[in-house]
Motif scaffolding. Structure first.
Motif, PDB file in Angstrom:
ATOM      1  N   VAL A  70       0.858  -1.255  -0.018  1.00 47.22           N
ATOM      2  CA  VAL A  70      -0.154   0.112   0.075  1.00 47.22           C
ATOM      3  C   VAL A  70       0.838   1.494   0.159  1.00 47.22           C
ATOM      4  CG1 VAL A  70      -1.461   1.388   1.490  1.00 47.22           C
ATOM      5  CG2 VAL A  70      -2.063  -1.137   0.981  1.00 47.22           C
ATOM      6  N   VAL A  71       2.181   1.284   0.794  1.00 48.12           N
ATOM      7  CA  VAL A  71       2.756   2.420   0.748  1.00 48.12           C
ATOM      8  C   VAL A  71       3.547   2.631  -0.485  1.00 48.12           C
ATOM      9  CG1 VAL A  71       4.970   3.188   2.050  1.00 48.12           C
ATOM     10  CG2 VAL A  71       3.254   2.337   3.314  1.00 48.12           C
ATOM     11  N   LEU A  72       3.982   1.555  -1.205  1.00 51.93           N
ATOM     12  CA  LEU A  72       4.753   1.719  -2.209  1.00 51.93           C
ATOM     13  C   LEU A  72       3.819   2.066  -3.579  1.00 51.93           C
ATOM     14  CD1 LEU A  72       7.195  -1.524  -2.163  1.00 51.93           C
ATOM     15  CD2 LEU A  72       7.602   0.934  -1.864  1.00 51.93           C
ATOM     16  N   THR A  73       2.537   1.590  -3.404  1.00 46.46           N
ATOM     17  CA  THR A  73       1.628   1.979  -4.434  1.00 46.46           C
ATOM     18  C   THR A  73       1.126   3.290  -4.405  1.00 46.46           C
ATOM     19  OG1 THR A  73       0.669  -0.234  -4.499  1.00 46.46           O
ATOM     20  CG2 THR A  73      -0.888   1.423  -5.360  1.00 46.46           C
ATOM     21  N   SER A  74       1.049   3.559  -2.982  1.00 47.10           N
ATOM     22  CA  SER A  74       0.686   5.223  -2.645  1.00 47.10           C
ATOM     23  C   SER A  74       1.644   6.121  -3.090  1.00 47.10           C
ATOM     24  CB  SER A  74       0.361   5.280  -1.165  1.00 47.10           C
ATOM     25  OG  SER A  74      -0.752   4.583  -0.757  1.00 47.10           O
ATOM     26  N   LEU A  75       2.991   5.868  -3.021  1.00 48.36           N
ATOM     27  CA  LEU A  75       4.054   6.747  -3.377  1.00 48.36           C
ATOM     28  C   LEU A  75       4.091   6.579  -4.882  1.00 48.36           C
ATOM     29  CD1 LEU A  75       6.764   5.518  -0.907  1.00 48.36           C
ATOM     30  CD2 LEU A  75       5.755   7.645  -0.946  1.00 48.36           C
ATOM     31  N   TRP A  76       4.081   5.363  -5.854  1.00 46.94           N
ATOM     32  CA  TRP A  76       4.051   5.528  -7.182  1.00 46.94           C
ATOM     33  C   TRP A  76       2.645   6.480  -7.627  1.00 46.94           C
ATOM     34  CZ3 TRP A  76       6.384   0.849  -9.793  1.00 46.94           C
ATOM     35  CH2 TRP A  76       6.418   0.929 -11.165  1.00 46.94           C
ATOM     36  N   PHE A  77       1.696   5.847  -7.086  1.00 44.65           N
ATOM     37  CA  PHE A  77       0.298   6.484  -7.863  1.00 44.65           C
ATOM     38  C   PHE A  77       0.092   7.748  -7.285  1.00 44.65           C
ATOM     39  CE2 PHE A  77       0.261   2.290  -9.337  1.00 44.65           C
ATOM     40  CZ  PHE A  77      -0.321   2.429 -10.498  1.00 44.65           C
ATOM     41  N   GLY A  78       0.621   8.091  -6.268  1.00 43.82           N
ATOM     42  CA  GLY A  78       0.162   9.481  -5.386  1.00 43.82           C
ATOM     43  C   GLY A  78       1.176  10.605  -6.262  1.00 43.82           C
ATOM     44  N   MET A  99      -8.595  11.320  -9.494  1.00 42.25           N
ATOM     45  CA  MET A  99      -8.796   9.672  -9.038  1.00 42.25           C
ATOM     46  C   MET A  99      -7.704   9.157  -8.345  1.00 42.25           C
ATOM     47  SD  MET A  99     -11.897   9.438  -9.989  1.00 42.25           S
ATOM     48  CE  MET A  99     -12.361  11.189  -9.587  1.00 42.25           C
ATOM     49  N   LYS A 100      -6.249   9.225  -8.890  1.00 37.37           N
ATOM     50  CA  LYS A 100      -5.417   8.714  -8.181  1.00 37.37           C
ATOM     51  C   LYS A 100      -5.056   9.256  -6.926  1.00 37.37           C
ATOM     52  CE  LYS A 100      -2.574   7.525 -12.360  1.00 37.37           C
ATOM     53  NZ  LYS A 100      -1.500   7.637 -13.365  1.00 37.37           N
ATOM     54  N   ILE A 101      -5.077  10.424  -6.708  1.00 39.86           N
ATOM     55  CA  ILE A 101      -5.039  10.918  -5.146  1.00 39.86           C
ATOM     56  C   ILE A 101      -6.089  10.447  -4.419  1.00 39.86           C
ATOM     57  CG2 ILE A 101      -4.915  13.352  -4.150  1.00 39.86           C
ATOM     58  CD1 ILE A 101      -2.460  12.656  -5.623  1.00 39.86           C
ATOM     59  N   SER A 102      -7.301  10.375  -5.007  1.00 40.76           N
ATOM     60  CA  SER A 102      -8.499   9.997  -4.165  1.00 40.76           C
ATOM     61  C   SER A 102      -8.347   8.761  -3.809  1.00 40.76           C
ATOM     62  CB  SER A 102      -9.755  10.530  -4.892  1.00 40.76           C
ATOM     63  OG  SER A 102      -9.896  11.679  -5.250  1.00 40.76           O
ATOM     64  N   GLY A 103      -7.925   7.943  -4.583  1.00 38.17           N
ATOM     65  CA  GLY A 103      -7.722   6.407  -4.219  1.00 38.17           C
ATOM     66  C   GLY A 103      -6.668   6.141  -3.458  1.00 38.17           C
ATOM     67  N   ILE A 104      -5.561   6.926  -3.623  1.00 35.15           N
ATOM     68  CA  ILE A 104      -4.606   6.640  -2.588  1.00 35.15           C
ATOM     69  C   ILE A 104      -4.912   7.092  -1.162  1.00 35.15           C
ATOM     70  CG2 ILE A 104      -2.223   7.585  -1.677  1.00 35.15           C
ATOM     71  CD1 ILE A 104      -2.388   5.446  -4.451  1.00 35.15           C
ATOM     72  N   ILE A 105      -5.550   8.105  -0.978  1.00 40.12           N
ATOM     73  CA  ILE A 105      -6.288   8.370   0.256  1.00 40.12           C
ATOM     74  C   ILE A 105      -6.947   7.448   0.655  1.00 40.12           C
ATOM     75  CG2 ILE A 105      -7.764  10.009   1.752  1.00 40.12           C
ATOM     76  CD1 ILE A 105      -6.608  12.257  -0.465  1.00 40.12           C
ATOM     77  N   THR A 106      -7.931   6.747   0.062  1.00 47.22           N
ATOM     78  CA  THR A 106      -8.662   5.651   0.387  1.00 47.22           C
ATOM     79  C   THR A 106      -7.911   4.534   0.995  1.00 47.22           C
ATOM     80  OG1 THR A 106     -10.544   6.277  -1.205  1.00 47.22           O
ATOM     81  CG2 THR A 106     -10.527   4.008  -0.325  1.00 47.22           C
ATOM     82  N   LEU A 137      -4.797   4.455   1.975  1.00 56.28           N
ATOM     83  CA  LEU A 137      -4.251   4.628   3.488  1.00 56.28           C
ATOM     84  C   LEU A 137      -5.203   4.573   4.706  1.00 56.28           C
ATOM     85  CD1 LEU A 137      -1.709   7.300   1.870  1.00 56.28           C
ATOM     86  CD2 LEU A 137      -1.207   5.051   2.641  1.00 56.28           C
ATOM     87  N   ILE A 138      -6.370   4.548   4.489  1.00 54.03           N
ATOM     88  CA  ILE A 138      -7.287   4.513   5.669  1.00 54.03           C
ATOM     89  C   ILE A 138      -7.273   3.173   6.139  1.00 54.03           C
ATOM     90  CG2 ILE A 138      -9.618   5.102   6.673  1.00 54.03           C
ATOM     91  CD1 ILE A 138      -9.768   7.060   4.536  1.00 54.03           C
TER      92      ILE A 138
END
Length: 128
Positions: free
Chosen positions: A14-22, A55-62, A64-65
């Motif tokens: 999740v962290v790596l995906t968040s960094l990449w897509f964020g 959509m990417k930023i919204s998805g990453i926030i989701t 990370l919860i």
């Protein structure tokens, strides 16, 4: 594999995906020249790039919860997979196979993360 290991793999993914897509979403929203040029070379219009960034930023926030919004997280994973698949085939068609390395790596990373998500949060279906 025990639950602790599954959680470690999941949260690392999740962290790596968040960094990449964020980062990708941030660069799309801030009109980063390199990202925009590549995306437009692939044939995508400007308005699509902004939507993709949101959509990417919204998805990453989701993502990370912790322990919440599980159904929405399913949709986030689906959206990420669609993004990766479209990126792969767009790059393959325009730039050739060598340009698809990032999409292949992202696909493997997100696939492992999603597998751990499913292992941690099993789907339960209720008959209507």
């Amino acid at each position: 594999m025990n639950t602790k290991t599954t959680k470690i793999i999941y949260w690392t993914g999740v962290v790596l995906t968040s960094l990449w897509f964020g980062a990708s979403g941030f660069f799309e929203l801030t009109t980063n020249k390199i990202v925009w040029e590549i995306t437009q070379q692939l044939g995508y219009p400007a308005h699509f790039i902004y939507i993709l960034g949101v959509m990417k930023i919204s998805g990453i926030i989701t993502l990370l919860i912790p322990n919440k919004l599980l159904r929405l997280k399913e949709w986030v994973f689906a959206g990420i997979f669609f993004d990766i698949i479209f990126a792969f085939f767009s790059k393959l068609a325009v730039f050739g196979f060598g340009a698809t390395t990032d999409a292949i790596i992202a696909f493997v990373m997100v696939s492992v993360t999603y597998a751990m998500f499913r292992k941690l949060y099993t789907a339960t279906y209720v008959a209507a």
